[in-house]
Design a protein around this motif. Structure first.
Motif, PDB file in Angstrom:
ATOM      1  N   LEU A 114       6.355  16.874 -22.151  1.00 37.84           N
ATOM      2  CA  LEU A 114       4.993  17.624 -22.283  1.00 37.84           C
ATOM      3  C   LEU A 114       4.074  17.682 -21.071  1.00 37.84           C
ATOM      4  N   LEU A 115       3.783  16.823 -20.592  1.00 34.55           N
ATOM      5  CA  LEU A 115       2.770  16.531 -19.523  1.00 34.55           C
ATOM      6  C   LEU A 115       3.372  15.463 -18.678  1.00 34.55           C
ATOM      7  N   PRO A 116       4.453  15.981 -17.779  1.00 31.68           N
ATOM      8  CA  PRO A 116       5.120  15.048 -16.854  1.00 31.68           C
ATOM      9  C   PRO A 116       4.074  14.295 -15.822  1.00 31.68           C
ATOM     10  N   MET A 117       4.520  13.045 -15.664  1.00 31.83           N
ATOM     11  CA  MET A 117       3.624  12.350 -14.657  1.00 31.83           C
ATOM     12  C   MET A 117       3.460  12.891 -13.593  1.00 31.83           C
ATOM     13  N   ARG A 118       1.878  12.967 -13.230  1.00 31.64           N
ATOM     14  CA  ARG A 118       1.943  13.287 -11.626  1.00 31.64           C
ATOM     15  C   ARG A 118       1.123  12.141 -11.326  1.00 31.64           C
ATOM     16  N   ARG A 119       1.838  11.417 -10.250  1.00 32.95           N
ATOM     17  CA  ARG A 119       1.233  10.290  -9.951  1.00 32.95           C
ATOM     18  C   ARG A 119       0.122  10.529  -9.023  1.00 32.95           C
ATOM     19  N   ARG A 120      -0.684   9.599  -9.137  1.00 31.67           N
ATOM     20  CA  ARG A 120      -1.980   9.578  -8.362  1.00 31.67           C
ATOM     21  C   ARG A 120      -1.569   9.097  -7.119  1.00 31.67           C
ATOM     22  N   GLN A 121      -1.666  10.123  -6.038  1.00 33.35           N
ATOM     23  CA  GLN A 121      -1.332   9.694  -4.755  1.00 33.35           C
ATOM     24  C   GLN A 121      -2.511   9.020  -3.970  1.00 33.35           C
ATOM     25  N   ILE A 122      -1.862   7.776  -3.451  1.00 35.71           N
ATOM     26  CA  ILE A 122      -2.779   6.897  -2.512  1.00 35.71           C
ATOM     27  C   ILE A 122      -3.107   7.653  -1.481  1.00 35.71           C
ATOM     28  N   LYS A 123      -4.442   7.615  -1.180  1.00 34.49           N
ATOM     29  CA  LYS A 123      -5.102   8.199   0.273  1.00 34.49           C
ATOM     30  C   LYS A 123      -5.580   7.152   0.710  1.00 34.49           C
ATOM     31  N   LEU A 124      -5.470   6.860   2.052  1.00 32.98           N
ATOM     32  CA  LEU A 124      -6.270   5.858   2.738  1.00 32.98           C
ATOM     33  C   LEU A 124      -7.457   6.623   3.113  1.00 32.98           C
ATOM     34  N   SER A 125      -8.572   5.888   3.056  1.00 35.85           N
ATOM     35  CA  SER A 125      -9.842   6.420   3.603  1.00 35.85           C
ATOM     36  C   SER A 125      -9.755   6.731   5.075  1.00 35.85           C
ATOM     37  N   THR A 126     -10.077   7.872   5.595  1.00 35.69           N
ATOM     38  CA  THR A 126      -9.927   8.126   6.943  1.00 35.69           C
ATOM     39  C   THR A 126     -11.236   7.593   7.553  1.00 35.69           C
ATOM     40  N   GLY A 127     -10.810   6.681   8.818  1.00 34.83           N
ATOM     41  CA  GLY A 127     -11.964   6.328   9.414  1.00 34.83           C
ATOM     42  C   GLY A 127     -12.481   4.832   8.685  1.00 34.83           C
ATOM     43  N   GLU A 128     -13.406   4.233   9.249  1.00 33.00           N
ATOM     44  CA  GLU A 128     -13.953   3.216   8.561  1.00 33.00           C
ATOM     45  C   GLU A 128     -15.097   3.331   7.459  1.00 33.00           C
ATOM     46  N   VAL A 151      14.782   4.821   0.692  1.00 36.15           N
ATOM     47  CA  VAL A 151      13.425   5.061   0.640  1.00 36.15           C
ATOM     48  C   VAL A 151      13.046   5.154  -0.764  1.00 36.15           C
ATOM     49  N   PHE A 152      11.886   5.027  -1.115  1.00 36.41           N
ATOM     50  CA  PHE A 152      11.381   5.313  -2.558  1.00 36.41           C
ATOM     51  C   PHE A 152      11.232   6.916  -2.549  1.00 36.41           C
ATOM     52  N   SER A 153      12.449   7.515  -3.177  1.00 33.99           N
ATOM     53  CA  SER A 153      12.251   8.947  -3.145  1.00 33.99           C
ATOM     54  C   SER A 153      11.151   9.767  -3.728  1.00 33.99           C
ATOM     55  N   GLY A 154      10.534   9.086  -4.862  1.00 39.09           N
ATOM     56  CA  GLY A 154       9.595  10.094  -5.564  1.00 39.09           C
ATOM     57  C   GLY A 154       8.334   9.742  -4.949  1.00 39.09           C
ATOM     58  N   LEU A 155       8.009   8.745  -3.954  1.00 41.53           N
ATOM     59  CA  LEU A 155       6.796   8.330  -3.438  1.00 41.53           C
ATOM     60  C   LEU A 155       6.617   9.150  -2.070  1.00 41.53           C
ATOM     61  N   THR A 156       5.374   9.486  -1.758  1.00 45.78           N
ATOM     62  CA  THR A 156       5.210  10.064  -0.262  1.00 45.78           C
ATOM     63  C   THR A 156       5.366   9.063   0.551  1.00 45.78           C
ATOM     64  N   VAL A 157       5.451   9.653   1.736  1.00 46.15           N
ATOM     65  CA  VAL A 157       5.893   8.771   3.127  1.00 46.15           C
ATOM     66  C   VAL A 157       4.531   7.603   3.299  1.00 46.15           C
ATOM     67  N   GLU A 158       3.529   8.048   3.008  1.00 41.63           N
ATOM     68  CA  GLU A 158       2.281   7.239   2.929  1.00 41.63           C
ATOM     69  C   GLU A 158       2.436   6.090   1.973  1.00 41.63           C
ATOM     70  N   GLU A 159       2.867   6.395   0.928  1.00 40.84           N
ATOM     71  CA  GLU A 159       3.101   5.379  -0.351  1.00 40.84           C
ATOM     72  C   GLU A 159       4.362   4.647   0.203  1.00 40.84           C
ATOM     73  N   ASN A 160       5.334   5.115   0.602  1.00 36.91           N
ATOM     74  CA  ASN A 160       6.413   4.161   1.060  1.00 36.91           C
ATOM     75  C   ASN A 160       5.877   3.039   2.012  1.00 36.91           C
ATOM     76  N   LEU A 161       5.217   3.539   3.106  1.00 32.45           N
ATOM     77  CA  LEU A 161       4.613   2.653   4.024  1.00 32.45           C
ATOM     78  C   LEU A 161       3.668   1.581   3.418  1.00 32.45           C
ATOM     79  N   HIS A 162       3.040   2.075   2.562  1.00 29.31           N
ATOM     80  CA  HIS A 162       2.183   1.100   1.649  1.00 29.31           C
ATOM     81  C   HIS A 162       2.720   0.066   1.037  1.00 29.31           C
ATOM     82  N   MET A 163       3.855   0.491   0.342  1.00 29.26           N
ATOM     83  CA  MET A 163       4.692  -0.427  -0.496  1.00 29.26           C
ATOM     84  C   MET A 163       5.232  -1.597   0.479  1.00 29.26           C
TER      85      MET A 163
END
Lengths: 233, 424
Positions: B410-424, A87-99
């Protein structure tokens, strides 16, 4: 559905598969068992085109995929759960599924993820957790879920029970049984011969690059040679 | 047992120090007439070498204790164990901060000295380079030690085009970037199979090939003499020189009826660099959120898994290489224009190393971090200029401390997490 005909595979000059013929029919669960170094993983990798077969033919749903590049094969309705989960260990569960649904549309991905969460409520709980921080069993569920995201018609699993506790292995095999009910054809490669054969419609025994035996799962389980060699007598 | 081993190791290190430094520093070749004689150094050097060997001996002897202390320095760092901010708040802060920074950067050059603006232009060039390399190293995880080659391609494209065909800065900018991208593509093909150390060495070789080619292809590139007289950029056909060089152009100061000042050109170049740096940042930021950006990260995280999902290794790696090279070409064009003169001297391995250091110091993959690090790495040596020869020492020490305190940058990468919009 998937047919390997007299497939030979070489690593450099060394031949790892000496003419293997395997068929997986639509809707079946087929198990491939064999000792370490028998060529199980090589066989799977050959199906995926990495390395490519040096001779022979691999046909997926009537289409010859022997010489296709890996990326094309993996986009033609087949999905693999690689050995050791990966699995992509640095990615969240949802992002893994997304990939997993990389080549699908957004709405397909949304539906796919919901479906995976239905199959694996455990993953839903861990939605925003990094995959690397989860237990081995959860990671295996995620790896299967990720493979499901591309809506495959056939799924190849390479040693899904590797390094898991017996109770978790049981769960994973239940999940594989569920895949069949989803209409997915399963090709299972396992060291855990007992579980793999009990679940399978048919099985193959691979020994040093050759298919030694083939029969229904039950018959193989009862076969004294198989019992001696793989089931510990 | 351990102590004996340590003592042996420490003695060995001290002897090595002596063996290395004695001939290098202790012996001098002096030319007396036609004869060259070998002379010993003055007593002070001898004492210094002895002290250095002793220091090495003591450090190696008590290495564990010293490194243990260094590790404890972490607790002195008040920012060590903060909780990360929630994503929404951080993004908001980041965008406000960035906007302020850009506005400030736009008005700032009109109030400071010419030297500062010049330095700031250099900083911006490094920001472009670092942002580009960040795609290759930070996002796609391909260690590239020859990045300076693409920078050289950009710079030389502009220099040669202007020398032979009189092409202007604005025409050369896209050509230089595209040509650099093409080189990235060409280099990409053979190295696709390689990973990690092997890739690093091939790219290192490529960087050297380009430099040596520029150095030896004398009748085209002028070899070590470089190329001079590279024109300044124009603003809608207005030149910034005192007198107009090209027929049909007008000069900037006459058009607006203001007195001629050399600063106009410097500020103009700075503004161009600023616009291009912002452009670079925005484009890459956008790419990071597109599928191709996720594909880079997936490939960095696990190549086999990424391929099992049907991603093409070739395509993903090539895109990272090409895009990284493209922005290096951009930076190179600006650099050539700023300097007015370029030679292979400007494109040595050290440049690649510095750009890589910027990316690592800033935090791989993090754009803000990389920008901050580019500013720090370019300005620190300038600030420390009064310490003359010790400045590189200070620079090195700063890097070591940095890596002990904040190995993630200095400023480690914080990934912008993908969030799926809940509902339509």
């Amino acid at each position: 559905m998937l047919l390997l005909e007299d497939v030979h595979t070489h690593y450099g000059k060394i031949e790892a598969l000496h003419g293997v013929t395997v068929e997986v029919k639509q809707g079946e669960i087929v198990s491939l068992i064999g000792a370490n170094g028998a060529g199980k993983t090589t066989l799977l990798m050959t199906v995926c085109g990495n390395p490519q077969a040096s001779s022979g033919r691999i046909v997926l749903e009537g289409r010859d995929i022997t010489r296709l590049p890996t990326s094309d094969i993996m986009r033609s309705g087949i999905a693999i759960v690689p050995e050791g989960r990966r699995v992509f260990s640095g990615l969240t569960v949802e992002e893994n599924l997304h990939m997993g649904g990389f080549f699908n549309t957004k709405s397909e991905i949304r539906k796919g993820i919901e479906h995976v969460y239905e199959l694996f409520p455990r993953l839903k709980e861990r939605e925003h957790q990094r995959a690397g921080t989860m237990s081995g069993g959860e990671q295996q569920m995620l790896a299967i879920g990720r493979a499901l995201m591309s809506k495959p018609r056939m799924m190849i699993l390479d040693e899904p029970s590797l390094g898991l506790a017996p109770l978790v292995i049981k769960q994973i095999f239940e999940i594989i049984g569920q895949l069949r009910e989803e209409g997915i054809t399963v090709f299972l490669v396992e060291q855990n011969a007992h579980q793999a054969l009990r679940l399978a419609d048919r099985g193959y025994v691979l020994e040093t690059g050759r298919i030694r035996l083939q029969d229904t799962g039950e018959n193989l389980l009862a076969n004294p040679d198989v019992q001696n060699a793989y089931l510990g007598g | 047992m351990v102590a004996a081993h340590n003592l042996k190791h420490a003695l060995f290190c001290a002897v090595i120090t002596l063996v290395i430094s004695w001939p290098i520093m202790g012996l001098k070749l002096e030319a007396v007439g036609t004869q060259i004689t070998l002379q010993g150094a003055d007593p002070f050097t001898w004492i210094a070498i002895g002290v250095a060997a002793l220091a090495v001996f003591l450090f190696q002897l008590f290495r564990e204790a010293i490194l243990g202390r260094l590790g404890m320095l972490k607790s002195l760092n008040p920012m060590a164990d903060r909780k990360p901010m929630p994503q929404e708040k951080r993004l908001k802060l980041e965008s406000i901060g960035l906007t302020l920074l850009i506005v400030l950067a736009l008005i700032w050059p009109f109030f400071v000295s010419r030297g500062s603006v010049d330095l700031a232009t250099l900083v911006l060039i490094y920001i472009m380079l670092a942002l580009g390399l960040n795609v290759v190293v930070g996002l796609a995880g391909l260690l590239d030690l020859g990045y300076v080659a693409f920078y050289a391609v950009g710079a030389y494209t502009f220099a040669l085009l202007s020398q032979y065909w009189g092409i202007s800065f604005w025409m050369a900018l896209p050509i230089g970037a595209l040509l650099a991208a093409l080189f990235g593509l060409v280099l990409g093909f053979p190295v696709l199979r390689l990973r990690g150390d092997y890739l690093a060495i091939v790219t290192l070789g490529f960087g050297e090939i380009i430099r040596i080619l520029l150095n030896n292809w004398t009748n085209v590139t002028g070899g070590p003499n470089g190329i001079g007289g590279i024109p300044d950029p124009t603003l809608f056909g207005m030149e910034f020189g005192r007198r107009v060089k090209e027929e049909g152009n007008v000069s900037f100061h006459e058009t607006f009826g203001i007195a001629y000042s050399g600063e106009h050109k410097v500020i103009f170049l700075y503004l161009i660099a600023l616009v291009l740096a912002v452009f670079t940042g925005l484009v890459i930021r956008r790419l990071m959120r597109m599928p191709v950006g996720r594909a880079w990260e997936a490939l960095r995280e696990d190549e086999i898994a990424a391929r099992s999902l049907g991603l093409s290794r070739t395509g993903v790696k090539l895109s990272a290489f090409t895009i990284g090279a493209f922005f290096a070409g951009f930076a190179g064009t600006v650099f050539a224009s700023k300097q007015g003169f370029i030679s292979p001297e400007s494109f040595v391995f050290l440049e690649s190393a510095i750009i890589l250091a910027i990316v690592v110091l800033g935090g791989m993959g993090s754009q803000m971090g990389v920008i901050l690090a580019a500013i720090a790495v370019t300005i620190l040596p300038e600030l420390a200029r009064e310490f003359s020869e010790y400045r590189m020492l200070i620079f090195g020490a700063a890097m070591v401390l940095m890596m002990v305190w904040r190995p993630q940058g200095l400023l480690p990468m914080r990934r912008r997490q993908i969030k799926l919009s809940t509902g339509e």
